[in-house]
Motif scaffolding. Structure first.
Motif, PDB file in Angstrom:
ATOM      1  N   GLN A   5       0.733  -1.049  -0.068  1.00 33.95           N
ATOM      2  CA  GLN A   5      -0.103  -0.055   0.046  1.00 33.95           C
ATOM      3  C   GLN A   5       0.765   1.192   0.060  1.00 33.95           C
ATOM      4  N   LEU A   6       1.709   1.404   0.840  1.00 32.40           N
ATOM      5  CA  LEU A   6       3.049   2.473   1.071  1.00 32.40           C
ATOM      6  C   LEU A   6       3.466   2.385  -0.473  1.00 32.40           C
ATOM      7  N   LYS A   7       3.958   1.380  -1.383  1.00 31.82           N
ATOM      8  CA  LYS A   7       4.387   1.614  -2.432  1.00 31.82           C
ATOM      9  C   LYS A   7       3.400   2.238  -3.609  1.00 31.82           C
ATOM     10  N   GLY A   8       2.144   1.867  -3.281  1.00 34.16           N
ATOM     11  CA  GLY A   8       1.033   2.427  -4.393  1.00 34.16           C
ATOM     12  C   GLY A   8       0.931   4.046  -4.066  1.00 34.16           C
ATOM     13  N   SER A 122       3.378  -2.880  12.837  1.00 31.42           N
ATOM     14  CA  SER A 122       2.721  -1.805  13.484  1.00 31.42           C
ATOM     15  C   SER A 122       2.981  -0.480  13.438  1.00 31.42           C
ATOM     16  N   HIS A 123       4.396  -0.576  13.280  1.00 26.74           N
ATOM     17  CA  HIS A 123       5.013   0.791  13.282  1.00 26.74           C
ATOM     18  C   HIS A 123       4.818   1.461  11.920  1.00 26.74           C
ATOM     19  N   THR A 124       4.929   0.960  10.780  1.00 31.03           N
ATOM     20  CA  THR A 124       4.514   1.133   9.469  1.00 31.03           C
ATOM     21  C   THR A 124       3.079   1.754   9.492  1.00 31.03           C
ATOM     22  N   ILE A 125       2.197   0.945   9.934  1.00 30.63           N
ATOM     23  CA  ILE A 125       0.845   0.963   9.646  1.00 30.63           C
ATOM     24  C   ILE A 125       0.357   2.540  10.695  1.00 30.63           C
ATOM     25  N   HIS A 126       1.081   2.527  11.659  1.00 30.85           N
ATOM     26  CA  HIS A 126       0.911   3.949  12.420  1.00 30.85           C
ATOM     27  C   HIS A 126       1.279   5.096  11.716  1.00 30.85           C
ATOM     28  N   HIS A 127       2.609   4.936  11.198  1.00 29.00           N
ATOM     29  CA  HIS A 127       2.840   6.317  10.255  1.00 29.00           C
ATOM     30  C   HIS A 127       2.143   6.150   8.949  1.00 29.00           C
ATOM     31  N   MET A 128       1.748   5.192   8.413  1.00 32.35           N
ATOM     32  CA  MET A 128       0.671   5.272   7.250  1.00 32.35           C
ATOM     33  C   MET A 128      -0.612   6.066   7.557  1.00 32.35           C
ATOM     34  N   GLY A 132      -1.954   9.212   5.723  1.00 31.15           N
ATOM     35  CA  GLY A 132      -3.227   9.366   5.401  1.00 31.15           C
ATOM     36  C   GLY A 132      -3.933  10.782   5.606  1.00 31.15           C
ATOM     37  N   LEU A 133      -3.555  11.100   6.853  1.00 28.14           N
ATOM     38  CA  LEU A 133      -3.936  12.469   7.128  1.00 28.14           C
ATOM     39  C   LEU A 133      -3.491  13.374   6.439  1.00 28.14           C
ATOM     40  N   GLY A 147      -3.413   2.565   6.531  1.00 29.75           N
ATOM     41  CA  GLY A 147      -2.998   3.065   7.683  1.00 29.75           C
ATOM     42  C   GLY A 147      -4.111   2.380   8.782  1.00 29.75           C
ATOM     43  N   VAL A 148      -4.616   1.431   8.521  1.00 28.17           N
ATOM     44  CA  VAL A 148      -5.500   0.909   9.539  1.00 28.17           C
ATOM     45  C   VAL A 148      -5.169  -0.736   9.835  1.00 28.17           C
ATOM     46  N   HIS A 149      -4.623  -0.967  10.963  1.00 24.46           N
ATOM     47  CA  HIS A 149      -4.024  -2.172  11.611  1.00 24.46           C
ATOM     48  C   HIS A 149      -5.395  -3.292  11.225  1.00 24.46           C
ATOM     49  N   PRO A 150      -4.432  -4.511  10.858  1.00 18.23           N
ATOM     50  CA  PRO A 150      -5.482  -5.591  10.728  1.00 18.23           C
ATOM     51  C   PRO A 150      -6.394  -5.774  11.695  1.00 18.23           C
ATOM     52  N   SER A 151      -5.978  -5.732  12.844  1.00 14.02           N
ATOM     53  CA  SER A 151      -7.092  -6.033  14.028  1.00 14.02           C
ATOM     54  C   SER A 151      -8.282  -5.139  14.078  1.00 14.02           C
ATOM     55  N   THR A 152      -7.847  -3.873  13.647  1.00 13.36           N
ATOM     56  CA  THR A 152      -9.024  -2.905  13.439  1.00 13.36           C
ATOM     57  C   THR A 152      -9.849  -3.251  12.158  1.00 13.36           C
ATOM     58  N   LEU A 153      -9.306  -3.468  11.252  1.00 11.29           N
ATOM     59  CA  LEU A 153      -9.850  -4.004  10.064  1.00 11.29           C
ATOM     60  C   LEU A 153     -11.002  -5.355  10.377  1.00 11.29           C
TER      61      LEU A 153
END
Length: 168
Positions: A5-8, A122-128, A132-133, A147-153
């Motif tokens: 996703q980051l690469k996208g 987790s660190h990557t998703i946090h910064h993503m 996003g913001l 930028g949403v953690h899999p547990s939240t999804l």
């Protein structure tokens, strides 16, 4: 998935958008957050290449080119993905220590490759999430899961099930 996703995002960014300053002091840019993510993966991979017994996220390279040019950052993310895939074919180090800064001397915390990969995810998703913001005012469309953690999804899916069942 997070690195893909980051690469996208990186593939869709112009250098001007990537360097656009945000915040009262103008210290935040998309590029700085992306470089920060890359630095952490480089610290892990570099620690493993250097004998595989010690990791130190405090002593990162901080390559400013990666925060200026999205194409260069995208290439580095591609390289990181390849290096992580190659790790799957290797035996993980028997022991691994994380240098954790406490006072003058870092504390050596026992860890494992699996634990550090979980941290980096987790660190990557946090910064993503921060990316996003920052991307919103630039009008960049991102996937809902960016930028949403899999547990939240998973939580969102569970919460949607009763609503979907009621509508059926």
């Amino acid at each position: 998935m997070a690195l893909s996703q980051l690469k996208g995002l990186l593939d869709d960014l112009t250098p001007a958008a990537y360097r656009q300053p945000f915040g009262a002091a103008g210290r935040h840019t998309l590029g700085k957050h992306v470089r920060h993510i890359i630095d952490h993966y480089d610290a892990l991979l570099g620690g493993l290449e250097a004998g595989g017994t010690s990791l130190d996220y405090e002593h990162r390279r901080r390559d400013e080119v990666l925060e200026q040019w999205p194409a260069r950052a995208a290439q580095r993310v591609t390289d990181i993905e390849a290096a992580l895939l190659a790790l799957a074919d290797q035996t993980p180090p028997a022991s691994l220590a994380l240098a954790y800064p406490v006072g003058e001397e870092p504390l050596a915390l026992p860890t494992s490759l699996a634990r550090e990969l979980a941290f980096l995810t987790s660190h990557t998703i946090h910064h993503m999430a921060i990316l996003g913001l920052l991307a919103e005012p630039l009008g960049l469309a991102l996937p809902e899961s960016f930028g949403v953690h899999p547990s939240t999804l998973r939580h969102w899916r569970r919460e949607a099930l009763p609503v979907m069942a009621e509508g059926a």
